[in-house]
Structures are given as C-alpha cells and as structure tokens.
Enzyme design. Structure first.
Site, PDB file in Angstrom:
ATOM      1  N   ARG A   8      25.571 -25.084  -1.157  1.00 63.42           N
ATOM      2  CA  ARG A   8      26.130 -24.612  -2.494  1.00 63.42           C
ATOM      3  C   ARG A   8      25.765 -22.535  -2.268  1.00 63.42           C
ATOM      4  O   ARG A   8      24.905 -22.460  -2.264  1.00 63.42           O
ATOM      5  CB  ARG A   8      25.536 -25.174  -3.579  1.00 63.42           C
ATOM      6  CG  ARG A   8      26.827 -24.571  -4.622  1.00 63.42           C
ATOM      7  CD  ARG A   8      28.496 -25.002  -4.528  1.00 63.42           C
ATOM      8  NE  ARG A   8      29.357 -24.676  -5.679  1.00 63.42           N
ATOM      9  CZ  ARG A   8      30.357 -23.577  -5.428  1.00 63.42           C
ATOM     10  NH1 ARG A   8      31.279 -22.939  -4.567  1.00 63.42           N
ATOM     11  NH2 ARG A   8      31.192 -23.088  -6.822  1.00 63.42           N
ATOM     12  N   GLY A  65      40.022 -23.179   2.306  1.00 61.88           N
ATOM     13  CA  GLY A  65      41.583 -23.339   1.439  1.00 61.88           C
ATOM     14  C   GLY A  65      41.428 -24.560   0.643  1.00 61.88           C
ATOM     15  O   GLY A  65      39.879 -24.991   0.194  1.00 61.88           O
ATOM     16  N   GLU A  85      32.380 -32.135   2.215  1.00 60.08           N
ATOM     17  CA  GLU A  85      31.340 -32.145   3.470  1.00 60.08           C
ATOM     18  C   GLU A  85      30.399 -33.823   2.839  1.00 60.08           C
ATOM     19  O   GLU A  85      29.679 -34.201   3.902  1.00 60.08           O
ATOM     20  CB  GLU A  85      30.411 -31.645   3.230  1.00 60.08           C
ATOM     21  CG  GLU A  85      31.428 -30.112   3.568  1.00 60.08           C
ATOM     22  CD  GLU A  85      29.975 -28.742   3.443  1.00 60.08           C
ATOM     23  OE1 GLU A  85      31.086 -27.893   3.864  1.00 60.08           O
ATOM     24  OE2 GLU A  85      29.314 -28.746   3.643  1.00 60.08           O
TER      25      GLU A  85
END
Length: 309
Positions: free
Chosen positions: A34, A66, A100
């Site tokens: 993060r 995006g 992810e």
C-alpha cells in the site's frame, strides 16, 4: 497505367513509430504494498536491500491508477517466482492491492509461485479475519460492491484469509526494522536459489561482492562499526562456503573456506586489540574453537570418518 510494387524504382521507408516499443524486463520478485503506508519507508528499504543482492524486483511507483490493475502488473505477477506482500494498516482499503493479491494467490495455486507475507504493524489475525482496520475497509467495499459485484468482495476476503495463513514475517516481533529488512531480503534470495540451479554458487558470488564493498568502506573509514559489518558479511560467506565444502568434499572448497575463516579471525583479533572488551575476547576464542572444529572435520573426512560439525 498500372504499376506493380516489384517494378517500382522508389524504396519508401516507413516512418518510425510515435511511441517506440519498450522491452519489458523479467522480474524474479513482485512487491505488493500500500503506497501511502510504506512506499517511502519499509518497502523502499526492502527494495533497496533486494537490489543490493542483485534480485530483480518489480515495484510499482505509480501514484494514480485506473479502475483495474494494468496488464503490465498482471504480467509482472505471473512471471515472478516470488511475490512479497507487505500487509499494512491500509492495505485492505486499496482495491488495487486486493486485486493484486487475488492474482498473486491465483499464481500460487496454478504456477506454484512462492508467496511471502509481511505483517507490517498489523496483527495477522486482523488480516485473516478482516478485523480492526481491515473491518473498516471492508465496510466501505461492501457498500460499494455488494449490490453490483458481491463475488469481488468475497474473492478479496478469501485471498486475505489465505495469505494470512502462510508462513511470513511479523514486524511487531523484530525490533530493528533495518535488521528485519536484511533478513527478509536474504530469505527471498535463498528461496530464489532453491528454485534456480546452482543456488549456492550465486549466493557465494553475491556475498563476495558485498564483502568486497564493505572491505573498501572499512579501509576508507577505519571505523570499528564498519569492521564489524564486514566481519558479519564474511561470516555469512563462510557459512555458505562450509555448506558447499560439506557437499562437495573438494580440497579447493575447503581451502577457500579456510581463507575466509582466517580473515574473520584476523578481524576479530583487531577488534579485541582496539576495544579490549571481554566480550570481544570471548568472541575471538569461540571463533578459534569453531575453526578448529571445521579443520578437524576436514581431517576426519580425509580419513573416511564423517562425524559432522
């Protein structure tokens, strides 16, 4: 009149593309983290440590994204041999991080990818059961996606539970973050070496390079701390050389090990002379004893006796 292309006297060269094709490098390790939590702290230090060990590591420096993770990220995850997941306080608040992670855990199941979780100032149980700050994150995800795509939220939850059940690193256990970063980097390198052939050779070469760099620094500064840092690296190199010598039983490997051990002994003797510390004397004596044990094992093996060190 018609003209065929074969009879034309003109050789027209097409113009270069506006955007030249960029080759995509293959990476051994994918770092998932993060950004706002660890981009400029823990993760950057870990990336630097892996780079020093010559580990090709993919790190995403994009600050804006995006709606979905890019094909480049997906490709990097799929081609990585190891994924390192830095699970921090706000990791679960990022849908990109969670996407992810879903992809990473998929590659673990389908490709046998090694996944190394790092619990960075977060309890593993909070990750496993989505409690604490992770509960707050999923309250927002539920409001946004449960009506339109409930399976997405379920996949995120399952991926977090799965990764939290893996063996990893807990930053709350180790006090020194710099020490933890180095240990994690070495662990990742060893995992890569276990995948690739000739792993111990590459580690020996890496530690030789590290030792040379630290020797040059030690000669420049004459600092006792730099000397201790060099000694520690040489000790790690000696451990690898011992492992190799025990496997091969080759005289050349034993001789190279002895050269490194003697250098370690010299450095510890210098530390003893400079510091006069009783602990330095104890360390020097213990090293003498250890080297004697190694030499005795080598002699026993020459005689066909394998007792072990």
């Amino acid at each position: 009149m018609a003209y065929s292309s074969s009879s034309s006297s003109f050789n027209i060269t097409p113009p270069p593309p506006l955007f030249p094709k960029i080759s995509v490098e293959n990476y051994d390790v994918f770092l998932s983290f993060r950004g706002e939590d660890t981009r400029y702290s823990f993760t950057s230090h870990l990336h630097a440590a892996l780079s020093r060990l010559k580990v090709r590591t993919y790190i995403d420096y994009e600050l804006e994204r995006g709606d979905e993770i890019s094909p480049a990220l997906i490709k990097a995850i799929e081609e990585a041999k190891v994924s390192v997941v830095v699970l921090s306080q706000n990791y679960a608040s990022s849908r990109w991080c969670l996407d992810e992670l879903v992809k990473i855990m998929e590659c673990k199941r389908t490709k046998g990818q090694i996944v190394v979780p790092i619990f960075y100032h977060i309890e593993p149980t909070h990750v496993r059961h989505q409690t604490g700050s992770y509960a707050n994150a999923f309250a927002c995800h539920d409001r946004r996606f449960m009506a339109t795509d409930p399976n997405k939220v379920l996949r995120w939850r399952l991926a977090l539970s799965e990764v939290a059940n893996l063996s990893g690193w807990d930053c709350l256990v180790t006090r020194m973050e710099s020490e933890l970063v180095e240990r994690i980097a070495i662990d990742v390198l060893q995992k890569l070496d276990s995948i690739n052939n000739g792993g111990i050779e590459s580690r020996i070469a890496t530690y030789k390079q590290m030792a040379q760099a630290k020797l040059e620094k030690c000669l420049r500064t004459g600092n006792l701390n730099d000397m201790e840092d060099l000694t520690e690296t040489l000790q790690q190199l000696a451990n690898l050389k011992l492992d190799k010598a025990l496997r091969t039983d080759d005289d050349k490997d034993w001789e190279e090990l002895d050269v490194t051990n003697q250098r370690i002994l010299q450095l510890k003797q210098q530390k003893l002379i400079r510091s006069g510390n009783p602990k330095a004397l104890e360390d020097y004596t213990a090293t003498q004893h250890q080297i004697a044990q190694i030499n005795a094992e080598r002699e026993n093996r020459r005689r066909g006796i394998y007792r072990g060190i």
